[in-house]
Design a protein around this motif. Structure first.
Motif, short mmCIF file in Angstrom:
data_model
loop_
_atom_site.label_atom_id
_atom_site.label_comp_id
_atom_site.label_asym_id
_atom_site.label_seq_id
_atom_site.Cartn_x
_atom_site.Cartn_y
_atom_site.Cartn_z
N ASP A 51 0.86 -1.09 -0.14
CA ASP A 51 0.18 -0.04 -0.13
C ASP A 51 0.86 1.33 0.12
O ASP A 51 1.94 1.28 0.31
CB ASP A 51 -0.78 -0.08 1.10
CG ASP A 51 -2.28 0.69 0.99
OD1 ASP A 51 -2.28 1.33 -0.06
OD2 ASP A 51 -3.37 0.17 1.77
N SER A 61 -0.97 -3.67 7.82
CA SER A 61 -1.54 -4.53 6.88
C SER A 61 -3.01 -4.49 6.87
O SER A 61 -3.69 -4.35 7.83
CB SER A 61 -0.87 -6.11 7.17
OG SER A 61 0.18 -6.17 7.18
N THR A 62 -3.48 -4.60 5.78
CA THR A 62 -5.04 -4.63 5.53
C THR A 62 -5.56 -5.83 4.47
O THR A 62 -4.62 -6.17 3.62
CB THR A 62 -5.49 -3.29 4.64
OG1 THR A 62 -4.73 -2.40 5.67
CG2 THR A 62 -6.98 -3.17 4.90
N PHE A 64 -8.77 -6.79 2.14
CA PHE A 64 -10.09 -6.41 1.54
C PHE A 64 -10.85 -7.54 0.94
O PHE A 64 -10.14 -8.33 0.18
CB PHE A 64 -9.91 -5.30 0.39
CG PHE A 64 -9.42 -3.88 0.85
CD1 PHE A 64 -10.37 -3.16 1.11
CD2 PHE A 64 -7.98 -3.64 0.83
CE1 PHE A 64 -9.92 -1.61 1.49
CE2 PHE A 64 -7.54 -2.64 1.44
CZ PHE A 64 -8.52 -1.50 1.77
N LEU A 124 -6.18 -12.30 7.29
CA LEU A 124 -6.04 -11.17 8.23
C LEU A 124 -5.65 -11.78 9.93
O LEU A 124 -4.86 -11.30 10.40
CB LEU A 124 -6.87 -10.30 8.52
CG LEU A 124 -6.83 -8.99 9.19
CD1 LEU A 124 -6.03 -8.18 8.22
CD2 LEU A 124 -8.30 -8.07 9.20
N LYS A 128 -1.87 -10.70 11.69
CA LYS A 128 -2.02 -10.11 12.83
C LYS A 128 -0.81 -10.25 13.81
O LYS A 128 -0.29 -9.47 14.61
CB LYS A 128 -3.13 -9.90 13.55
CG LYS A 128 -3.54 -11.09 14.43
CD LYS A 128 -4.86 -11.11 14.88
CE LYS A 128 -5.33 -12.22 15.74
NZ LYS A 128 -6.62 -12.09 16.28
N LEU A 133 -1.85 -4.42 12.29
CA LEU A 133 -3.06 -4.29 11.28
C LEU A 133 -3.30 -2.63 11.15
O LEU A 133 -3.36 -1.99 12.27
CB LEU A 133 -3.90 -4.91 11.83
CG LEU A 133 -3.86 -6.62 12.01
CD1 LEU A 133 -5.05 -7.29 12.43
CD2 LEU A 133 -3.44 -7.27 10.44
N HIS A 134 -3.48 -2.43 10.00
CA HIS A 134 -4.03 -1.02 9.55
C HIS A 134 -5.49 -0.71 10.27
O HIS A 134 -6.02 0.14 10.93
CB HIS A 134 -3.95 -0.72 8.29
CG HIS A 134 -4.43 0.92 7.86
ND1 HIS A 134 -3.80 1.83 8.14
CD2 HIS A 134 -5.27 1.04 6.99
CE1 HIS A 134 -4.37 2.90 7.72
NE2 HIS A 134 -5.35 2.56 6.99
N LYS A 135 -6.16 -1.81 9.83
CA LYS A 135 -7.60 -1.86 10.71
C LYS A 135 -7.75 -3.18 11.17
O LYS A 135 -7.30 -4.26 10.54
CB LYS A 135 -8.59 -1.67 9.50
CG LYS A 135 -8.77 -0.49 8.58
CD LYS A 135 -9.21 0.68 9.48
CE LYS A 135 -9.28 2.04 8.89
NZ LYS A 135 -10.10 2.31 7.99
N GLU A 139 -11.69 -5.45 5.51
CA GLU A 139 -12.35 -4.01 4.86
C GLU A 139 -13.13 -4.77 3.73
O GLU A 139 -12.62 -5.85 3.09
CB GLU A 139 -11.31 -3.23 4.44
CG GLU A 139 -10.45 -2.38 5.68
CD GLU A 139 -11.43 -1.36 6.28
OE1 GLU A 139 -11.69 -0.34 5.92
OE2 GLU A 139 -11.85 -1.79 7.39
N GLU A 157 -3.06 -6.12 1.14
CA GLU A 157 -2.36 -5.18 1.44
C GLU A 157 -1.24 -5.24 2.67
O GLU A 157 -1.38 -5.51 3.53
CB GLU A 157 -2.80 -3.68 1.60
CG GLU A 157 -3.66 -3.40 0.66
CD GLU A 157 -3.13 -2.61 -0.63
OE1 GLU A 157 -1.65 -2.85 -0.94
OE2 GLU A 157 -3.87 -2.48 -1.50
#
Length: 196
Positions: A51, A61-62, A64, A124, A128, A133-135, A139, A157
């Motif tokens: 990203d 990290s993300t 989607f 995800l 972790k 983690l970005h979120k 997502e 990402e």
């Protein structure tokens, strides 16, 4: 490098065939990548990226998965493109009755969306342990690369190349191996949980 390492790890797994939509740093249109996966009758599709953002402090990290909104527009587009073609929907031959075909596509796509979320959450959950983690949860978005109506698809990402610390990590073999292993273990977790 992360995609190649993931490919190499997956090739060692029994009962898994793995293909790359591209094997070098050349641009292939997103719809062509998806079409290649459909031609191969892929059971899942994973797009791996680094990203970037204008704020260089952003990191993590993300993963989607396709949003319902993106899925709906994808389904409509898919049906429009194949209206007059002999084709299959999720392995089932089209009937020629547009209402029945719409119903079949809807059922296939619901399973595809559910499995995309299971796949993304599984990856995800493994990531972790490797990177911040970005979120905290998966997502959902309407990215073109996720829009195969009958293939569970995720976009991973791995980190922010625009962040100096993550850029350094992304360039190390150790981090690449950790991320690749997390993706592969997430896929293996998904295979135990997926909806059939």
């Amino acid at each position: 490098q992360i995609a190649r390492r993931t490919y190499d790890l997956l090739k060692k797994e029994p009962n898994i065939k793995v293909y790359m939509t591209r094997n070098e740093d050349v641009f292939i249109p997103l719809n062509v990548r998806v079409q290649k996966a459909r031609t191969l009758q892929a059971d899942l599709f994973i797009s791996i990226h680094a990203d970037a953002f204008i704020d260089r402090t952003v990191k993590g990290s993300t993963v989607f998965a396709l949003s319902t909104k993106g899925a709906s527009s994808s389904a409509a587009s898919y049906l429009a493109q194949t209206q007059n073609e002999a084709d299959q929907i999720g392995g089932v031959s089209r009937s020629g009755d547009k209402y029945l075909d719409n119903t079949i596509l809807d059922l296939v796509q619901k399973t595809t969306l559910t499995n995309g979320v299971i796949l993304g959450s599984s990856i995800l959950n493994r990531m972790k342990g490797v990177n911040k983690l970005h979120k905290p949860s998966i997502e959902k978005a309407g990215f073109a690369v996720l829009k195969a109506p009958d293939i569970p698809s995720v976009l991973v990402e791995t980190g922010f190349i625009s962040n100096a610390d993550e850029e350094k990590k992304l360039n190390t073999a150790a981090f690449q191996i950790q991320i690749s292993t997390a993706i592969v273990n997430g896929i293996k977790d998904y295979l135990k949980k997926r909806k059939k």
